[in-house]
Structures are given as C-alpha cells and as structure tokens.
Design an enzyme around this catalytic site. Structure first.
Site, PDB file in Angstrom:
ATOM      1  N   LYS A  78      36.111  31.857   8.387  1.00 39.96           N
ATOM      2  CA  LYS A  78      35.771  33.342   9.165  1.00 39.96           C
ATOM      3  C   LYS A  78      37.129  34.183   9.840  1.00 39.96           C
ATOM      4  O   LYS A  78      38.432  32.970   9.597  1.00 39.96           O
ATOM      5  CB  LYS A  78      35.286  32.257  10.505  1.00 39.96           C
ATOM      6  CG  LYS A  78      34.570  34.080  11.387  1.00 39.96           C
ATOM      7  CD  LYS A  78      34.035  33.251  12.021  1.00 39.96           C
ATOM      8  CE  LYS A  78      32.631  34.154  12.968  1.00 39.96           C
ATOM      9  NZ  LYS A  78      31.870  33.256  13.811  1.00 39.96           N
ATOM     10  N   SER A 153      27.061  34.873  13.335  1.00 41.13           N
ATOM     11  CA  SER A 153      27.722  36.571  13.438  1.00 41.13           C
ATOM     12  C   SER A 153      28.696  35.703  12.127  1.00 41.13           C
ATOM     13  O   SER A 153      29.595  36.366  11.384  1.00 41.13           O
ATOM     14  CB  SER A 153      29.222  36.614  14.559  1.00 41.13           C
ATOM     15  OG  SER A 153      29.675  35.182  15.347  1.00 41.13           O
ATOM     16  N   SER A 177      25.824  31.182  15.350  1.00 44.43           N
ATOM     17  CA  SER A 177      26.440  31.888  14.290  1.00 44.43           C
ATOM     18  C   SER A 177      26.846  31.324  13.761  1.00 44.43           C
ATOM     19  O   SER A 177      27.578  31.442  12.533  1.00 44.43           O
ATOM     20  CB  SER A 177      27.684  32.360  15.056  1.00 44.43           C
ATOM     21  OG  SER A 177      27.846  33.198  15.925  1.00 44.43           O
TER      22      SER A 177
END
Lengths: 458, 95
Positions: A78, A153, A177
């Site tokens: 990420k 996310s 997330s």
C-alpha cells in the site's frame, strides 16, 4: 509461465525446485501488471527496476541455499509504506513527489528475507475511506466486477492480489481498511493484534488504531507474512513481546445477535449463516453471544479516528516534506482532498475547548465499554464470527453523496480496532459477488484465530 | 446545523481555509456526522474509565545520541540552508 493460482507456498516450492527463477517469476508479474493494470488501476507506482534487482539478488540467495519462504516472491505495498528511495504518496497530492528517505520496519524485514517489491498500490487519501474513490489520483476498480469499488482504504492491494498482479500485498487497517477490501475482492485480509507489528515508516492516520497486515490468496499465506513482519521494534513503542500458545480442542464460535440487524444485506446474511452451518458440520460449537455496545462503535470510531488524525496530519506543513507553495495554510488548503480536510476539521472540533469532554472523552469511555463487551464474550468463546461488511461491493459513485452511507460499510470492522483485537476476512463459498466472513480473535491469540480460519473450506 | 462562522473558526484552528464554494458541502457533511455521533450521549459513562490506547504506553528513554543519521531527511525539505530547514521569519521586532 502461469501465475494465476500461485500462492506464497506454491511459488516458494517452484523457486526451491528450480521450476523457475525469481527473475522469471518477477517478469511474469510485471507483464501481468502491464497487461491488466491499465484497466484495474491498482498501482500508483510500479518499481520495476527495484523488483528486478531484488529478484536477481534473490536468485543468488537461492543458489547459495540462504532462502526463506519469502525469498524471491513478488509482493506489493500500500502506498503509505515507506520504501527507501521510492515515491510514497499516501494517495495524496500533498506527497505526490515525496521520496521516502528510509524503509518502514515491515519493508526492512521483508527486504532482508529477499522479497521482491513490485510497487505501491492505490488507497484512499491518507487511508481515509472505504472505496479507494478518495484517492487523489484515480479510482481503482474491483477485478471481480469493473463497475464496482474494490473497497478501501487498501483497495489497490486487494485488487492487485485478486487480479494476480502480485503474490501477496501489505495493507494497513485503522477501521477495516485491510479486511473490507479483502472481502470486496474475494481474497484474505488479516489485521493482527495492535502491538504485534511495527507501524514505523507507515504514514500515520490514527495511531491508537492503525495496524499493518497482509492481504493474501489464502489463510496460510497470511500466517507466513504475519510471522515475517511481527516483532518488537525499538522504533515503535507500542510493539511488545508476547507468547501465543495455541489451544484448540473443541472450537467455540460466538455469533453476536447484534451483527444480524436491519442494515445487513440479505445476500450477505445468507452467506454468513451458511458459513456458520459449515462450521457446525465441522464440529465447532456455535454459541449465541451479545455485544451490547455494537451500535455505538461507529460513532465512537468517528470521533476517535479523526481526533487522532487531526494531530497526526498537523505535521504536513509543506516545509519539511511535501508540496510547498509558500505558506502552511496555502499548502494544506491546496493539496489536501476534501475528505481529509473534513476529518482533520472534525478532529479539531471534537478536541477543541468546550467540546473535548462531550465528544472525545465520551468516546474514549464508550471505547472501554466496547472492549469490555469483547472481554466478556471471550470468556465463553474462542473466536467471534460475523460479516466483514454489511453490504456487497458497491458500484463506483454509489455512496459518494452521503458520508454516513460510506462510513456504515465499516460498521463491523471498527470495533475490532477500538479493542485492539486480531481479525481476518476470508471469502465465503457463495456464488456471485464476493462476501467476506469476519472472524475476530482474542488479543495475541492469532494462531488460534488463523487455525480456525484455515479450517473453513477444507 | 453548524454555522459558517463555526466552520471558518475550526478551519483556522486546523490550518485550513474553506472556500465559499466548499462551504455548503462541508457544513452538511459535518452536521450529519455530528448528528450521528450524538448517539453516544444515550450512554451513561459516569463511572467508566477512558481508553486512549489499548497498549499501556510507557516512556521509552534512551541516551541523547544521534542514531541512523545517514538517513537523509534533509533532502525532503522544501528549502534548506547549511542542512537546516529554512522557513519564513516568524518573530519580528515591531520597531
């Protein structure tokens, strides 16, 4: 070469047996990214040069017999994990050109094992969102259905794993997330206990809730990555030493009645009920439990997380890093997106004089009640089972208008962060759009949790 | 509904500026979230302790010696002068 069904374990076997080299494997994934990512848009940055250099080194390690299970295996991060010398944007215009000056501890640990870094994946700006639509750069699509969001996310990481653009990926989980995007993309997402994995070098959102973890093809892979990244780190004072003695004689699974209420999609409910039946057939004992403060978790989270974010994001002044157009207010106003501004302001508001007790302090007390519910429940059960998300992966744009509608997709995941517990989302066996089964474990008992998760589908 | 003035005040405290065209959306979103979190007031928490963190945080002390100084944070500075961060002057002599 075929990479479609590779897991960490099978890729490791292939490398070990000499069926393929890490360079060949890495090239196969880079090719896949080139072919597919124009459409999916999971990656913000593809670190091709770095990946190929690491693959060469990994092949050397393998030749010398210095291989670990992660050596030579391509992964993605990420884009809120710092990788030295590479861009790290956190999905924000503010950090569009920021080059990380050091490795995050997790990155360092994987680098040492000879892992191959393919690139940095898309996220909602500063990890604030549940759909990847709040990325300042572009929207990632769900590989299962291109009209739908991949969740967020860590949506880029989940989409990359689902589309076979990496073997596994790292995400971060502040309120769901890792787990919610894993659920939406039909892969496995694991958030370990708070304090097991160092957060050093991961751009902070809400420090008492943030936790790093893997997104993988199966539970076994999640365990492998967790074992590699956990441990005490002198750069993160919340990390601690602990022992995890797995105990598993007869499995007791708790099912909270509060998780099956009005807001739950019928199809999701059916899939979860089926999973409960499957566990029952496998010999698990299903126990009805109650977590009476469940309905307050989201409100509690939406006070605490923005409050911590407003303090964490105060560092973005544009002087020490990030964009600078000469003026702190000007920099922040121009380069932060609207969701980030909203959350900073919410946090500033609830922490401000006159509101602190009514909002922030109240939320910290309710957090205690939520945690106490779990403590009570875990006197009777080993894990708690429910849905990861109350809804199916929604369409791009569907929940843009009303902020509460978007926030509600985290209703089952946030209480886990508030209580610091480990939890995993695994795909259910339903046909149609992916649905995640959410298994919540006791603090520092990840072995038991992962074993029970691994039993499903066998 | 929260007022324009309140939004402006919070923005100022947050080192942000809310433009007129952003005001309506910010006000609506802010109000709907504040309305939702009001829910917590239903609970009596008089004798409940607060949980700011799950892990007990203790001060971690070390000798004040620079470590990992090779890690070059200065390169990210928007302006630097002799390895110091250069910023606008904030203290003035009014005379």
């Amino acid at each position: 070469m075929k990479i479609e069904n590779l897991t960490i374990e099978s890729a490791h076997k292939g490398l070990k047996n000499g069926d393929f080299t890490s360079v060949e494997l890495t090239n196969a994934y880079l090719k896949k990214i080139e072919e597919k990512d124009g459409e999916i848009k999971a990656f913000i940055t593809v670190t091709k040069d770095l990946a190929l250099a690491q693959a060469k080194e990994a092949d050397e390690m393998i030749k010398k017999g210095e291989m670990t299970i992660l050596t030579g295996i391509p992964c993605a991060f990420k884009d809120n994990y710092l990788i030295k010398g590479e861009k790290c944007t956190a999905g924000s215009k503010f950090l569009e050109n920021y080059i990380a000056p050091y490795d995050a501890t997790v990155v360092k640990k994987l680098r040492k094992q000879g892992a191959v870094f393919l690139g940095k994946t898309n996220l909602d700006e500063f990890a604030m969102g549940s759909s990847c639509e709040k990325s300042a750069f572009f929207k990632t699509k769900n590989p299962v259905d291109l009209e739908r969001v991949p969740g967020g996310s860590s949506g880029g990481s989940a989409a990359a794993v689902a589309e076979n653009m990496c073997v596994y990926a790292l995400g971060s989980d502040t309120g769901g997330s890792i787990r919610q995007p894993a659920s939406f993309c039909g892969v496995v997402g694991f958030k370990p206990t708070y304090g097991t994995v160092s957060r050093n070098g991961i751009i902070a959102f809400a420090s008492s809730l943030d936790q790093a973890g893997p997104i993988t093809k199966n539970v076994n892979d999640a365990q492998i990555v967790f074992e590699a990244i956990k441990g005490v780190d002198e750069y993160d004072p919340t990390t601690l030493d602990y022992t995890d003695d797995e105990k598993l004689s007869d499995i007791k699974i708790g099912v909270p009645k509060e998780y099956f209420t009005d807001g739950l999609d019928k199809e999701v409910e059916k899939a979860i009920r089926n999973a409960i039946d499957d566990y029952k057939k496998m010999g698990a004992q299903i126990i009805d439990i109650s977590l009476p403060h469940t309905q307050y978790a989201l409100a509690c989270y939406y006070i605490i997380a923005p409050a911590e974010a407003s303090a964490n994001l105060a560092r973005f002044d544009g002087l020490r890093y990030g964009q600078n157009i000469d003026g702190v207010i000007e920099n922040r106003t121009k380069y932060f997106g609207s969701e980030v501004k909203k959350r900073i302001m919410l946090g500033t508001y609830t922490l401000s004089s006159g509101y602190y007790d009514a909002y922030y302090k109240k939320a910290l007390k309710v957090r205690t009640l939520i945690k106490n519910d779990f403590d009570e429940a875990f006197k009777k059960v080993d894990v708690i089972l429910g849905p990861t998300s109350p809804c199916l992966p929604f369409k791009i744009g569907e929940k843009q208008e009303d902020p509460m509608a978007m926030y509600l997709s985290d209703i089952y995941t946030v209480s886990v962060n508030l209580s610091g517990l480990p939890a995993i989302s695994i795909p259910s066996k339903n046909k149609g759009l992916p649905i995640g089964i959410h298994l919540i474990g006791q603090s520092f008992k990840e072995k038991t949790l992962l074993k029970i998760a691994n039993n499903y589908g066998r | 509904m929260i007022s324009n003035e309140e939004i402006k005040k919070i923005a100022k405290l947050s080192y942000l500026e809310i433009k007129d065209e952003e005001m309506e959306e910010m006000k609506n979103d802010f109000s709907s979230i504040l309305e939702y979190v009001k829910k917590l007031q239903e609970l009596n928490t008089d004798d409940i302790e607060a949980t700011p963190s799950i892990v007990k945080l203790e001060n971690v002390m070390r000798e004040d010696i620079a470590k990992d100084s090779k890690c070059n944070l200065i390169e990210a500075f928007s302006k630097n002068k002799d390895n110091y961060l250069e910023v606008k002057k904030i203290l003035y002599n009014e005379n």
